[in-house]
Design an enzyme around this catalytic site. Structure first.
Site, PDB file in Angstrom:
ATOM      1  N   SER A  22      -2.252   1.400  -5.583  1.00  0.00           N
ATOM      2  CA  SER A  22      -0.820   1.437  -5.871  1.00  0.00           C
ATOM      3  C   SER A  22      -0.324   0.403  -6.864  1.00  0.00           C
ATOM      4  CB  SER A  22      -0.015   1.290  -4.574  1.00  0.00           C
ATOM      5  OG  SER A  22      -0.024   2.501  -3.865  1.00  0.00           O
TER       6      SER A  22
ATOM      7  N   LYS B 297       8.922  -5.181  -5.635  1.00  0.00           N
ATOM      8  CA  LYS B 297       8.811  -3.854  -5.020  1.00  0.00           C
ATOM      9  C   LYS B 297       9.649  -3.851  -3.748  1.00  0.00           C
ATOM     10  CE  LYS B 297       5.170  -0.551  -3.610  1.00  0.00           C
ATOM     11  NZ  LYS B 297       3.705  -0.344  -3.488  1.00  0.00           N
TER      12      LYS B 297
ATOM     13  N   SER C 253       1.850   3.762  -5.693  1.00  0.00           N
ATOM     14  CA  SER C 253       3.219   3.771  -5.225  1.00  0.00           C
ATOM     15  C   SER C 253       4.125   2.755  -5.913  1.00  0.00           C
ATOM     16  CB  SER C 253       3.250   3.498  -3.717  1.00  0.00           C
ATOM     17  OG  SER C 253       2.754   2.195  -3.436  1.00  0.00           O
TER      18      SER C 253
END
Lengths: 486, 481
Positions: free
Chosen positions: A175, A76, A151
């Site tokens: 997330s 990420k 997210s």
């Protein structure tokens, strides 16, 4: 190659069926082929990956055992990676190349995995749909008109589309779990403090936790083996002994007590999601588990509590993005105040600005007691609810999100509806316990995840429970036709 | 109107740790800009603070030294505000749960009275960097070397009633932190900085007046001057029927005035909240007790001992114990000299005079304590007299050797041979027959005054080497014939 799990890939690499360079090239080719429509990557590090893959092949030839050697993964884009752009999907960090490596990515490097790139996300991890990215929204590989969740939407979509074997994500309020659910993959949010936050660009420090996102519980266990454990660079990281998370995967579930909190099955929950969830629970009964009805009475307070605490911490954490030392600075500032205001207004997207304002307000003199302190009190109540419940049962199960992946742009105008997406996930972060999302079925060809929550540092138990389910179901092996068809 | 001055002080003492409060970067003064910075000192995204345990130990030590409650659970909090040299956009400090709680300190005033000043609290916090406004062609340079340097902020109760008391208090804090070895006390380099809160109230009134805070007053002398100036300013306003505005002011030593920096309305809302990157610091009783056991003798205890062990006056004992270096120096001197009063006089007199003139710290004195002790031995054993000793001292200071070498080389040894002195005196009396006749004719009390002339002549003839305690009786004997 792209639908096999880490254990199998590791065996084949050692059997010389293919090399890590070939495997890496295969995934790089897939990224090139499919990611223009999915948009799950912000940065692709092709050259570095191929160089690393060569080294991995040597390590494998030398007889090194770590199953992650030579396995293509992605991070990420909020983990700082030395000399590789790290943007947090924000214009603010559009030009930020960290001079240091986060603990998570360093440990993944040490274990021999090959980073192919940095995945898209909601800006500064704020969002539940991956529509808040400076680099454009990510599309759900199961339906390009749907969101992948957020997210960590880029990581989830990339894994689901077979663009990568596994990825890291972070989970502040859901997330990892919610995008895992929306994209039909397995994601684990570990206990707060189990994985170091050093080098992870902070959203809400007391809630943020990194974890693996992969196609199976077993793959998650391999990655957790690499990233978990005390780190002296993170004062909140736990000194609790880390386990071999693959060691207990095959334990039978006979006698397992599963708690079903009635608050997780209220009106907010889509009836079909409820059915998939309960069907999955029945599968566990077949495996020898017993069901206990439990209550988490303060669940409805988790959203207001979370949306005070997380923005408060964020408002402070994001103060360092001021245009002075790194990141975006506005052109021709008139004076200091002008530089601050324009750099921040230009650099941050709307959702980030909204949360900074909410947090600033909540911490203001005269409001602190009514908001921040009260939210902390609620947080303790929620934590106590889980402690009480987990003294009666081994794990708690429920839905991850009220619905399956929704359509792009369908909730962007309704922040409250968007925040309600997280109702089943964020109480877990407030309590600090570990939780997973595993694929449990489909509704209209869209994946549905089952959430499994456990006691502090019970990651091995969660992975065992998830793995046993995956040994007896094939939801997690389904792949989107889009990725296969194109 | 008769005004009562009310003063409270906030002292920032920079702790002498090797590394910073929240990083492993070295603490130091004068390095190249931005060379002593770790990730967290630069506010890099993803960087995290790790508490320096040495700073914690030093804070606890200070707590013990001022008889304070130690915070068994202390919490770091973020003080949020934007400033270019504040890289994280917040300062990590302590708010509700400081490491040091309520304590007190006794100070001795010039008239010898002892006054107790309450300590409200002392807490750990990190320093900010520095903004450099020169040499950047209209831009501002940022040096983050000082960023995250550990500070102990020591907050007093508003118990202080005059500039003199304020200075005595700051000096006492200065002694304590340097005694403990937790701060180098160098005010010129900013290792100790003072914020002074001042208000006035009519004598006898209970409630406090509106206060102003004077920031960063960085020498004992400026503290005194700044207080006088600010008290005068406030008194003028109040006597004209005006109101004091609560504000932060700066003292300008060149103009000897205080200037408004920012008013309360402009003050930041710091939005304090517990720092989520640092866990609460929980101390055990064993830890706290172990630190207490390492406390050195503190200034007040040392002064007491100097009075009882060396029979020094309270004044001498207080002056000598005000700095650990001076106290140590004195004790080495007196061990050799075996005369505490003489040693005290020389350390506080001749030595301090030269140190002050040359702006040298006692620790760097060109005359070592051992050498001064040897010099004083030579006074004690009558090898030289006090007057010659001053010249020898200057020679030692100038690097000409030890006391004995200088006495030997310059032939300064006192004449103690009575026969030689007798001969010398006789020669002088013979050469000054008129004065001798005058003396013999004079009244006894006049005679006493007249001996001075002959003593002077003897000392001149002997180049100061004649032992005065031998000269006097012989002279009188011969004068009387």
């Amino acid at each position: 190659m792209h639908s096999q799990n880490i254990t199998l890939l590791a065996q084949k690499l050692r059997a010389k069926e293919f090399s890590s360079v070939e495997l890496t090239q295969h995934f790089l080719d897939r990224i090139k082929q499919f990611d223009t429509s999915i948009n799950s990557f912000i940065t692709i590090t092709e050259e570095k990956a191929l160089t690393a893959a060569k080294i991995a092949d040597t390590r494998i030839s030398n007889g090194e055992k770590n199953p992650l050697i030579g396995i293509p993964i992605a991070h990420k884009d909020l983990f700082c990676t030395q000399n590789t752009l790290t943007t947090c999907a924000s214009k603010m960090l559009n030009n930020f190349v960290p001079p240091y490596e986060s603990t998570v990515t360093q440990r993944m490097l040490d274990s021999g995995s090959i980073m192919l790139g940095k995945t898209n996300m909601d800006e500064f991890a704020m969002g539940s749909s991956n529509e808040n990215s400076f680099f454009g929204s990510v599309k759900n590989p199961w339906n390009l008109e749907a969101v992948p969740g957020g997210s960590s939407g880029g990581s989830a979509a990339a894994v689901a589309a077979g663009l990568i074997v596994a990825a890291t994500g972070t989970d502040t309020g859901g997330s990892i779990r919610q995008p895992a659910s929306f994209c039909g993959i397995t994601g684990l949010k570990p206990t707060y403090g189990r994985v170091s936050r050093f080098g992870m660009i902070a959203f809400a420090s007391s809630l943020d936790q990194a974890g693996p996102m992969a196609r199976s519980a077993e793959d998650c266990a391999h990655i957790l083996n690499s990233i978990a454990g005390f780190d002296e660079k993170d004062s909140t990281s736990s000194e609790a002994e880390k386990e071999d998370y693959t060691a207990h995967l095959n334990q039978p579930l006979t006698g397992l007590k599963i708690g079903l909190p009635k608050e997780y099955f209220g009106d907010a929950l889509d009836q079909e999601v409820a059915k998939v969830t309960l069907d999955a629970v029945k599968e566990f009964e077949k495996l020898g588990a017993t069901i206990v009805d439990i209550s988490l009475p303060n669940l409805n307070l988790s959203i207001p509590s979370y949306y005070v605490i997380a923005p408060s911490e964020a408002s402070s954490n994001l103060s360092r993005f001021d245009g002075v030392r790194f990141g975006h600075r506005c052109d021709d500032p008139k004076d200091l105040l002008d530089m601050y205001m324009r750099s921040r207004s230009e650099g941050f997207g709307a959702e980030v600005q909204k949360r900074i304002m909410v947090g600033t307000y909540a911490l203001s003199e005269g409001y602190y007691d009514a908001y921040y302190l009260k939210a902390q009190k609620i947080r303790r109540l929620i934590k106590q609810d889980f402690v009480d419940a987990l003294s009666q049962v081994d794990v708690i199960m429920g839905p991850v999100a009220p619905t399956t992946a929704f359509k792009l742009n369908s909730k962007t105008q309704d922040p409250v509806a968007m925040y309600l997406e997280d109702i089943y996930t964020l109480s877990v972060n407030l309590a600090g316990i570990p939780a997973m999302s595993i694929p449990a079925g489909f509704i209209d060809k869209m994946p549905v995840g089952l959430q499994i929550m456990g006691n502090y540092f019970a990651e091995a138990k969660l992975l065992n429970v998830a793995h046993q389910f995956q040994q007896n179901t094939d939801w997690h092996t389904q792949t989107p036709t889009l990725a296969e068809g194109v | 109107m008769n005004w009562e001055i009310v003063i409270g002080l906030e002292i920032h003492a920079q702790l002498s740790t090797k590394s910073k409060l929240f990083s492993g970067a070295a603490v130091g003064f004068g390095a190249e800009p931005n060379t002593q910075t770790a990730l967290v000192d630069l506010g890099m995204p993803g960087s995290l603070p790790v508490l320096n345990k040495e700073a914690l130990r030093m804070a606890v030590m200070f707590g013990h030294a001022v008889n304070a409650e130690i915070g068994m659970k202390s919490v770091f909090a973020r003080k949020n505000y934007f400033y270019p040299d504040l890289p994280k956009g917040y300062q990590t400090s302590q708010m509700d749960d400081p490491i040091v709680g309520v304590g007190h300190l006794d100070i001795t005033l010039e008239d010898g009275t002892v006054k107790r000043v309450g300590i409200t609290r002392a807490h750990l916090e990190e320093d900010a960097g520095k903004s450099l406004h020169e040499d950047f062609h209209g831009m501002t340079g940022i040096d983050l070397n000082r960023s995250s340097t550990p500070l102990l902020e020591i907050v007093s109760e508003p118990d202080i009633r005059s500039a003199k008391e304020a200075v005595a208090y700051v000096k006492m804090i200065h002694s304590i932190v340097t005694y403990l070895g937790i701060c180098d006390g160098n005010m010129a380099e900013g290792s100790m900085r003072c914020d002074v809160n001042i208000s006035l109230r009519p004598k006898g009134q209970q409630e406090y007046g509106t206060r102003t805070e004077i920031k960063n007053v960085n020498s004992f002398r400026f503290i005194e001057k700044a207080i006088h100036t600010e008290v005068e300013r406030q008194a003028d306003i109040l006597e004209d029927g005006g109101r004091i505005i609560q504000e932060t002011r700066l003292y300008d030593p060149e103009k000897d005035e205080t200037r408004s920096m920012r008013s309360k309305e402009d003050a930041n809302d710091y939005r304090y909240f517990p720092c989520p990157d640092l866990l609460p610091v929980i101390l055990t009783q064993e830890y706290v007790d172990a630190i207490r056991a390492t406390l050195p003798e503190l200034p007040a205890q040392k002064a007491q001992r100097f009075m009882s062990e060396y029979k020094l006056s309270e004044y001498d004992a207080n002056v000598l114990s005000s700095s650990r270096d001076m106290a140590n120096y004195f004790e080495v001197v007196t061990q050799a000299a075996k005369n505490p009063k003489l040693s005290a006089n020389w350390v506080m007199g001749e030595l301090s005079k030269l140190l002050n003139q040359n702006q040298i710290d006692i620790i760097d004195a060109p005359v070592s304590a051992e050498n001064l002790g040897l010099l004083l031995q030579r006074i004690e054993d009558n090898t030289i007299n006090g007057k010659t000793a001053k010249d020898v001292f200057q020679a030692i200071w100038d690097g000409e050797g030890t006391a004995d070498e200088i006495i030997e080389n310059k032939g300064l040894k006192q004449v103690t041979d009575t026969k030689a002195i007798e001969e010398m005196i006789q020669t002088i009396l013979d050469a000054n027959q008129a004065q001798v006749d005058q003396y013999r004719a004079a009244e006894p009390d006049k005679q006493k005054k007249m001996t001075g002339f002959f003593v002077g002549q003897v000392m001149k003839a002997s180049q100061g080497k004649a032992n005065p305690s031998l000269v006097n009786p012989i002279l009188i004997k011969l004068l009387k014939g």
